[in-house]
Design a protein around this motif. Structure first.
Motif, PDB file in Angstrom:
ATOM      1  N   ASN A  23     130.574  -5.558 -25.160  1.00 14.81           N
ATOM      2  CA  ASN A  23     129.674  -4.814 -26.048  1.00 14.81           C
ATOM      3  C   ASN A  23     128.198  -5.052 -25.747  1.00 14.81           C
ATOM      4  N   GLU A  46     126.405  -4.020 -29.081  1.00 12.02           N
ATOM      5  CA  GLU A  46     127.008  -2.996 -29.927  1.00 12.02           C
ATOM      6  C   GLU A  46     127.849  -3.680 -31.002  1.00 12.02           C
ATOM      7  N   ASN A 288     130.786   1.721 -19.302  1.00 18.44           N
ATOM      8  CA  ASN A 288     131.281   0.409 -19.711  1.00 18.44           C
ATOM      9  C   ASN A 288     132.505   0.064 -18.869  1.00 18.44           C
ATOM     10  N   GLN A 294     133.566   4.857 -22.287  1.00 20.91           N
ATOM     11  CA  GLN A 294     132.339   4.626 -23.050  1.00 20.91           C
ATOM     12  C   GLN A 294     131.139   4.644 -22.107  1.00 20.91           C
ATOM     13  N   ILE A 306     124.883   4.762 -27.182  1.00 24.59           N
ATOM     14  CA  ILE A 306     126.224   4.420 -26.722  1.00 24.59           C
ATOM     15  C   ILE A 306     127.195   5.413 -27.341  1.00 24.59           C
ATOM     16  N   TYR A 307     128.079   5.984 -26.508  1.00 24.65           N
ATOM     17  CA  TYR A 307     128.975   7.032 -27.001  1.00 24.65           C
ATOM     18  C   TYR A 307     130.164   7.185 -26.054  1.00 24.65           C
ATOM     19  N   SER A 308     131.170   7.924 -26.494  1.00 23.28           N
ATOM     20  CA  SER A 308     132.363   8.208 -25.693  1.00 23.28           C
ATOM     21  C   SER A 308     132.553   9.717 -25.642  1.00 23.28           C
TER      22      SER A 308
END
Length: 321
Positions: A23, A46, A288, A294, A306-308
């Motif tokens: 994270n 995160e 990531n 991610q 930060i996102y998917s």
């Protein structure tokens, strides 16, 4: 869900996820869009609900790139507009462990080798040189010359020890053998400046380049007469390209057109999705390594996100064209 960290008066240039801590992300940023003022190195974590600041350090000039150590989860290197490289430790809140000042102009790229047992750092500068360093930044081991323009991007092969790629304002993508201090391949990849290059994580012969000409080109080093695919859609210069660590054919690009785009270069229609959630140039981008699909990016709009992306969810990127 998009998680956002805002860094007032700091314009993001690069982000990199930690290879050790799932994270954790580092961001290299600059005041006044990198034209003047100081820089800041941010280390962010995160959480379940947002992104929190773990540590930050200010530097006397803008910071343009960052890379995590592949041997120590606390150590990272930032690249400075004053020609310096700084070795930082998250356990040391005050000063860098070491500062190297061999480049004579802005350092725009820094990368830590990933091949087992190597533990080397590479930097690329506007002084048209590439330097290879030991892990302590005590002194450069090799200086590589050959580019005839500003060097914007340097990255180690994740497959072949002692092998790295570089991209330059001279329009070439070059592949280097560090052991011989020699350029093994020079590809006239674009008729404009190349701002970024990256290796495929699954195939040692595949690289991507992103250029001021708004295109991403995917190259097979076994036949460089023409690209495997030319990915079109961005409307301004492409600042960074990154291959997915989870899907061999998928890569991402970010641009001065404020967008991030996701591609499957094996398709006839390669564009998977366009993400437009920034209000300024998008300069930093990374996947990531621990959390499939991610993504983290940063922009001159003073945010790290930060996102998917939905397009990378299970099966979406591997479906037939």
């Amino acid at each position: 869900m998009v998680k956002v960290f805002r860094s007032p008066a700091r314009h993001g240039y690069a982000v990199e996820m930690s290879p050790f801590i799932p994270n954790r992300v580092a961001c290299a940023a600059a005041q006044y869009y990198g034209i003047a003022g100081c820089g800041t190195l941010l280390v962010l974590d995160e959480t379940e609900t947002d992104i929190s600041l773990l540590r930050s350090w200010d530097w006397g000039d803008g910071l343009f790139d960052v890379t995590w150590s592949e041997a120590n989860e606390h150590v990272l290197v930032a690249a400075g507009g004053d020609g310096s490289l700084q070795l930082w430790d998250t356990a040391n809140p005050s000063a860098p462990l070491r500062v190297a000042r061999e480049h004579t102009q802005e350092v725009y790229s820094v990368n830590w080798s990933q091949t087992r047992g190597e533990n080397l750092i590479v930097s690329g500068s506007w002084d048209q040189t590439i330097k290879v360093w030991d892990s302590a930044l005590s002194h450069s081991l090799t200086t590589l010359r050959g580019h005839e323009g500003v060097i914007y991007s340097t990255t180690w092969s994740p497959h072949i020890p002692g092998c790295l790629a570089s991209a330059s304002g001279d329009g070439t993508l070059r592949v280097w053998d560090v052991k011989c201090a020699a350029c093994r391949l020079a590809i006239p990849a674009h008729k404009a400046e190349i701002l970024s290059c990256d290796w495929c994580k699954y195939d040692q012969n595949i690289l991507a380049t992103g250029s001021v000409d708004c295109s991403v080109c995917v190259w097979d080093l076994r036949n460089v007469r023409q690209p495997v695919n030319r990915l079109l859609g961005h409307t301004y210069a492409i600042r960074r390209v990154k291959f997915s660590p989870f899907s061999p054919m998928v890569l991402a690009s970010c641009s001065y057109d404020f967008s991030v785009r996701f591609w499957d270069y094996s398709r006839n229609q390669p564009l998977l999705d366009t993400v437009e959630h920034h209000s300024e140039f998008v300069c930093g981008l990374d996947f990531n390594l621990h959390i499939p699909n991610q993504v983290v990016d940063c922009s001159w709009d003073e945010t790290v996100k930060i996102y998917s992306p939905a397009c990378l969810s299970a099966g979406a990127a591997s479906a037939a064209p």
